[in-house]
Scaffold this motif. Sequence first.
Motif, short mmCIF file in Angstrom:
data_model
loop_
_atom_site.label_atom_id
_atom_site.label_comp_id
_atom_site.label_asym_id
_atom_site.label_seq_id
_atom_site.Cartn_x
_atom_site.Cartn_y
_atom_site.Cartn_z
N ARG A 1 0.81 -1.22 0.00
CA ARG A 1 0.00 0.00 0.00
C ARG A 1 0.84 1.27 0.00
O ARG A 1 0.33 2.36 0.22
N SER B 1 -1.11 2.21 9.35
CA SER B 1 -2.49 2.02 8.92
C SER B 1 -2.49 1.01 7.78
O SER B 1 -1.64 1.08 6.89
N ALA C 1 -5.08 0.74 5.77
CA ALA C 1 -6.10 1.20 4.83
C ALA C 1 -5.46 1.74 3.55
O ALA C 1 -4.25 1.98 3.47
N GLU C 2 -6.29 1.95 2.54
CA GLU C 2 -5.84 2.51 1.27
C GLU C 2 -5.36 3.95 1.45
O GLU C 2 -5.95 4.73 2.19
N ALA D 1 -10.58 5.73 4.55
CA ALA D 1 -11.24 4.90 5.57
C ALA D 1 -11.15 5.52 6.96
O ALA D 1 -11.98 5.22 7.83
N SER D 2 -10.13 6.38 7.21
CA SER D 2 -9.94 6.97 8.54
C SER D 2 -10.34 8.44 8.59
O SER D 2 -10.16 9.08 9.64
#
Length: 724
Positions: free
Chosen positions: A212, A248, A250-251, A269-270
């Motif tokens: 990522r 993290s 997430a993307e 996402a955050s």
Amino acid sequence: MSWWHRIRRIISGGGRESASFVAALLGVLVLAGAALGQGISRTSVAVSDGLTWLGDDQRGEVVQVNPVSGKPQTRLQISGPDSRLEIAQEDGRLIVLDRRTGEITVIDLATLLASGRRQAPPGATSKVLVSNGMVFVVDRASGTVHTADPLTLADVGRTWEAGQPLADAVVDERGVLWLVDHGGTLRSLDWSYDEERFEERTQRQVGGAGPRTVLVPHDQGVTLIGLDGGVVVRDGTGEDVDSSTDRSDAEVIAAQSSPLDLVPASVPASSVVVLVVGRDVLRVDVGAMGCPKPGRPAVFRDKVYVPCKGSGKVVVLDRGGRRGGDDVRTSGGSDPELVFDDGRLFVNVPGSSTGVLVDPDGATRSLTIRSPELPVKDPDRSPPPSVPPPPPPNPNEPTKPPRNPGNGNNGDNNGTGPTTEVSTPPTTSSVPPSTPGTAPAAPAGVSVREKSRGASALVVTVSWNAVASADPVVGYTVSGSGSFSGGSVSAQTAGTSTDLSVPCAGSTFCTSGRLDVTVRASTASTAGAAGMAAFTVTPPNNPPPPPPPPVTTTTTPPPPPPPPPPVTTTTTPPPPPPPPPPPSLPTAGATVITGVSSGRTLPRRTLTLTPPADWASHNGRCEVVNRTYGYSVGIPCNATTAAIDLEEGTNAIVVRAYAATGAGQVDSAVRNVLFTYDECQGKPGCIPRMAPAGAGTAPMGAGGLGLLACAFLLRIGVRREEEK
């Protein structure tokens, strides 16, 4: 006494005599430089057209907008509806990637016609990078980078392979390609024009970088943001930084480019935007600002603009992560996206009729993006025939007398003056046939129907009409894309129909999916435009089985004796005569050109040829062709060397073989050769031998005359003082 000692004596004497001599000397040198066309320095001026291209995903169009008038000027139909268009513009060309289908199209902005196309994997795995006249097509899933010709999008040179998937790839303003793979290896690559391959500049292992990780390019170097390992690295900039931040999984969506000291990235996402400010890493909660799902940010005039998905606005942040201005509101359409061009920031809303232009002072004004009365142009249309201008009038030709003089009831002027005869050149509505080498048109009549369906696959039959082309069509490529495992399927055929088998496992595609189909004709040298169709999969209609017949007990009579076999007398017809053999031609696309003499500034280059056996033994004629400019040189088919002339830029060179009967031809694989007048290649203190005379000659000549005049006036002043 030598001339150099005389110059030192005059200069060391001081006073106006030395000043006049130096001024005269400089004037002579400047005039000489102007006369020879080799200035002291060469200036490259980039001219902006002042217009910007924006994408309209819902209609598959790109729209050219004039920011001064705030209105659209041109609409081009690039793809079908519900597209996912990404746009890059450089050097008079527009390059569009449709992520839904993976199709890449290059538009020549001088003609607004498509000059080349190629297919990439659909979805998020593909990325197109443009820099310094080069096009790099990145497939992150396979870990490969293809260099493509900016005019035709055909492959140039050797493909670079990472050996594993890539997390991200970008190119900085100096044209250096930066890549990071899933294992955390960060590399920088240079493209060698002479060798036609990438050369590795640097390589380092970044602990914590992974799948990522994202890269943000600068004028020089990149910033790596690897939130999956909590690392932030700045490399190749001259001010490198190694830092850390919260992890993290997430993307992460990073800016497409940014200044060195202000790098933004969003974590949707955050509801967080990460800012790398100098050596510090800040985490900004934009959810508290009414932006729960931030999109791809951008830096403009030391402010960070963050589009908010689903919220119809763009949030503005300062360097400290605080609000840097009022929110930019949008209306209609889908989520806003930010576009940079000509030093301006545009807020484009695909599908909406309006967008927003942000001025340098932060003020905003509305733009009209969609205008239904503006016609949509097809980039695959044939160019209009060129009509020669009428000859200029002959000033010595006597004036014709007026028709029906004195008759006030004849003509449109009611007798108030002479009537001028106007000769209208004949017109024709026919379009000239396409010239050899042009791409075939899009196949018409594309249709898709279901052929069979099973537990493992859905088979559809795709049909279309044959394409007429100046060059013989050698086959068709049929591609289908959708939300099934793998994302795309394809087939090739020489006919006008074929079957596509789509897998059913791992998705609901075979009960409720949509298959987007493209059909493209190909000649021996180029692929044509795509004909398109869509097929919607409906749930299978399985009626309940019929009830079983009632069971009855019967006595079956014995079967009758079989009849005697019939006696027939037939005469076997003779077999049809075999079809005539096709014209003898070697294999199309074979690698015949295996080397090019070095020296990118030489307008004539020597090719090394290694023809395969079927090329070397070909019984027709062969020639070397500069396909970009139409030059050709006849050669023996088994020749091992040949010379060809080049023009400035990229030249596509092939060896062409003709059938002995004259009916048919094939081209070898293309070898792209670069020729440029720039011998210096940016080296300081270098004066090129072939520097062309340009617009700088007149100012240099004027400067030289001014210095000579200054020397003359200074000399007069010296003489007057000596006479006192």
